[in-house]
Structure formats: C-alpha cells, structure tokens
Motif scaffolding. Structure first.
Motif, PDB file in Angstrom:
ATOM      1  N   LEU A  25       0.677  -1.178   0.054  1.00 41.02           N
ATOM      2  CA  LEU A  25       0.027   0.292   0.060  1.00 41.02           C
ATOM      3  C   LEU A  25       0.906   1.245  -0.057  1.00 41.02           C
ATOM      4  N   VAL A  26       0.727   2.221  -0.761  1.00 41.44           N
ATOM      5  CA  VAL A  26       1.461   3.254  -1.130  1.00 41.44           C
ATOM      6  C   VAL A  26       0.343   4.409  -1.151  1.00 41.44           C
ATOM      7  N   VAL A  27       0.615   5.420  -0.251  1.00 36.00           N
ATOM      8  CA  VAL A  27      -0.293   6.690   0.000  1.00 36.00           C
ATOM      9  C   VAL A  27       0.568   7.764   0.257  1.00 36.00           C
ATOM     10  N   SER A  28       0.187   8.998  -0.329  1.00 36.44           N
ATOM     11  CA  SER A  28       0.504  10.360  -0.017  1.00 36.44           C
ATOM     12  C   SER A  28      -0.424  11.060   0.579  1.00 36.44           C
ATOM     13  N   GLU A  29       0.026  11.522   1.727  1.00 35.03           N
ATOM     14  CA  GLU A  29      -0.900  12.134   2.780  1.00 35.03           C
ATOM     15  C   GLU A  29      -0.355  13.632   3.233  1.00 35.03           C
ATOM     16  N   LEU A  30      -1.150  14.472   3.413  1.00 37.52           N
ATOM     17  CA  LEU A  30      -0.901  15.993   4.047  1.00 37.52           C
ATOM     18  C   LEU A  30      -0.317  15.740   5.553  1.00 37.52           C
ATOM     19  N   THR A  31       0.805  16.112   6.083  1.00 40.99           N
ATOM     20  CA  THR A  31       1.636  15.870   7.066  1.00 40.99           C
ATOM     21  C   THR A  31       2.099  17.274   7.709  1.00 40.99           C
ATOM     22  N   TRP A  32       2.060  17.162   9.249  1.00 38.54           N
ATOM     23  CA  TRP A  32       2.854  18.150   9.754  1.00 38.54           C
ATOM     24  C   TRP A  32       4.183  17.960   9.829  1.00 38.54           C
ATOM     25  N   MET A  33       5.188  18.714   9.671  1.00 38.97           N
ATOM     26  CA  MET A  33       6.412  18.618   9.570  1.00 38.97           C
ATOM     27  C   MET A  33       7.232  19.124  11.006  1.00 38.97           C
ATOM     28  N   VAL A  34       6.364  20.018  11.645  1.00 44.19           N
ATOM     29  CA  VAL A  34       7.034  20.592  13.075  1.00 44.19           C
ATOM     30  C   VAL A  34       5.874  20.342  13.999  1.00 44.19           C
ATOM     31  N   PRO A  35       6.712  20.202  15.248  1.00 46.13           N
ATOM     32  CA  PRO A  35       5.709  20.014  16.436  1.00 46.13           C
ATOM     33  C   PRO A  35       4.780  21.161  16.665  1.00 46.13           C
TER      34      PRO A  35
END
Length: 247
Positions: A134-144
């Motif tokens: 399974l391969v997905v691209s997902e919007l993600t936070w890079m900083v805390p």
C-alpha cells in the motif's frame, strides 16, 4: 458548471505530485509480480495511473467519484498507449466492494484524507493479497508547533492532519510492516498543482468579476497557496510505503 468543477477540471493533477515522485515511491517496493494488479484509489485525472501502467506493465483499476476525471484519464491513457491496461470505475472509495486479496498494490496520491488516514489504512487492507503493498501520499505536519496561521487554516480544512510520527504509528497499528517513505519536494506542489491552479483562479476572477460569493471562494483558494508559500517548512505531503504481512 459549478465553480468547484471550473477550478479543478482539466488541471494536470488534483494534488501535489510528479512522475519523479511516483517512480521514487514505486522504487521502494520489492517483489511485485511481472504484471501486478493495482488499485488506484481517488485517481483523479490519472497522471500517476499512467505512470504506474508504463512502469509496471500491470493491470490497473482506477477509482474516482467524478466521471469527468475518469474521462480525462481514459483520454490520456489512450494517448499514452496504456488504455488496455486501465479499467476505470466511477464509485466512492467508501463503496468499493472488491473481493478480498484482489490486488498486489494499492496506490493513492493525495486522496486517502477523504476517508481519513487511519480509516483508509484499515478499510483498504482487506483488498491486498498477503504480502501486497500500500502506497499513499498524505498531508502531514513537519514540525511539532506549526505557525498559528497554518494551524488555524488546516484545523478548519483538515482537522485529522497528523505528524509523521503519528502517521507511522497508525500504519503500525493497522497491521502493516516494511514502512518507508519520503517528503514530497516543494516543487511538486508548484509545477503541476498550484501554478496551474493559480492561472485558473485568475481566469475565473475575470469571468466572475461581479460575483462576490464566487470571488470569496477564489480568495480562499489563493489563501491556501499563499500559506504554503509562507510556511512550506511546516507541512507537506509525505509518501508512506507499507506492506501487508505475507503470513
């Protein structure tokens, strides 16, 4: 035609991405059969569908809820010479009813958020063969601690957005192994996604110059672009590559 359709149809992609990123993610997979069965969930106009068909010589099922996107994919696949490898299905990802263990690979670029990251991982797992990928691209936070403007915007528009660490935890909790991945380059937001969208916004501003409601919607679209321009170090799209255990 609705303003949403006018904003989106005919654009190269419906999410950040590139052929290079698709091929990089595909390169993290090992052991696919010579002609894998691939499910592309939320395929949009299918740029990645065509790239996967060319690269794998596989048989692809491309699912999207908008028929116009599927029509665009069909036209593009025919022009690329891969149409015999591609089957399009107009359905919601919530209504997919494929047999268990039908696919060697499930792919989804920029679309799993519709079902929710954790929910999509869980729901789609049964469609994979043992040992399937399974391969997905997902919007993600890079900083805390993201900047307030970005945090407020995405709290309204995607409250389920998580960090890399949280998403990797969800991958493991859903029963996948062999996790790998990478952050999508900033240029993959602009070259095939935001820059074409910005040109479309300007065209529509002229077309709807006297329509306050439509102009407000266009302003909101431009705000998303401006936020990424200012805060691209705080968030991005991440490719997550994972495998269903073979046992």
């Amino acid at each position: 035609m609705s303003i949403f359709r006018e904003l989106t149809e005919g654009l190269p992609r419906q999410a950040p991405g590139s052929a290079a990123a698709t091929m990089r993610a595909l390169g993290l997979i090992r052991g696919l059969p010579d002609q894998p069965r691939i499910l592309d969930v939320g395929c949009g106009p299918g740029a990645q569908t065509i790239d996967l068909a060319r690269a794998t010589n596989g048989w692809l099922v491309a699912v999207d809820i908008r028929q116009r996107f599927l029509d665009e994919l069909t036209e593009r696949a025919a022009a690329a010479g891969v149409l015999p490898q591609v089957t399009t299905i107009n359905t919601s990802m919530f209504d997919m009813d494929f047999a268990d263990a039908s696919f060697d690979l499930i792919w989804s670029e920029g679309a799993i958020y519709i079902e929710g990251f954790a929910a999509g991982l869980a729901a789609w797992r049964r469609f994979l063969k043992p040992g399937g990928w399974l391969v997905v691209s997902e919007l993600t936070w890079m900083v805390p601690d993201p900047p307030a403007a970005a945090a407020e915007y995405w709290a309204r528009n995607y409250p389920g957005m998580g960090s890399v660490e949280r998403n990797c935890q969800l991958v493991a909790e859903a029963g996948y192994v062999s996790m790998d991945g990478f952050v999508l380059p900033v240029q993959d937001w602009w070259n095939n996604y935001y820059e074409p969208a910005e040109r479309r916004v300007e065209e529509l501003r002229e077309k709807y110059a006297g329509d306050a409601d439509t102009l407000a919607m266009l302003d909101e679209t431009s705000r998303e672009h401006d936020l990424f321009r200012a805060y691209h170090e705080a968030y991005g799209y991440v490719f997550y590559v994972m495998r269903k255990p073979a046992g």
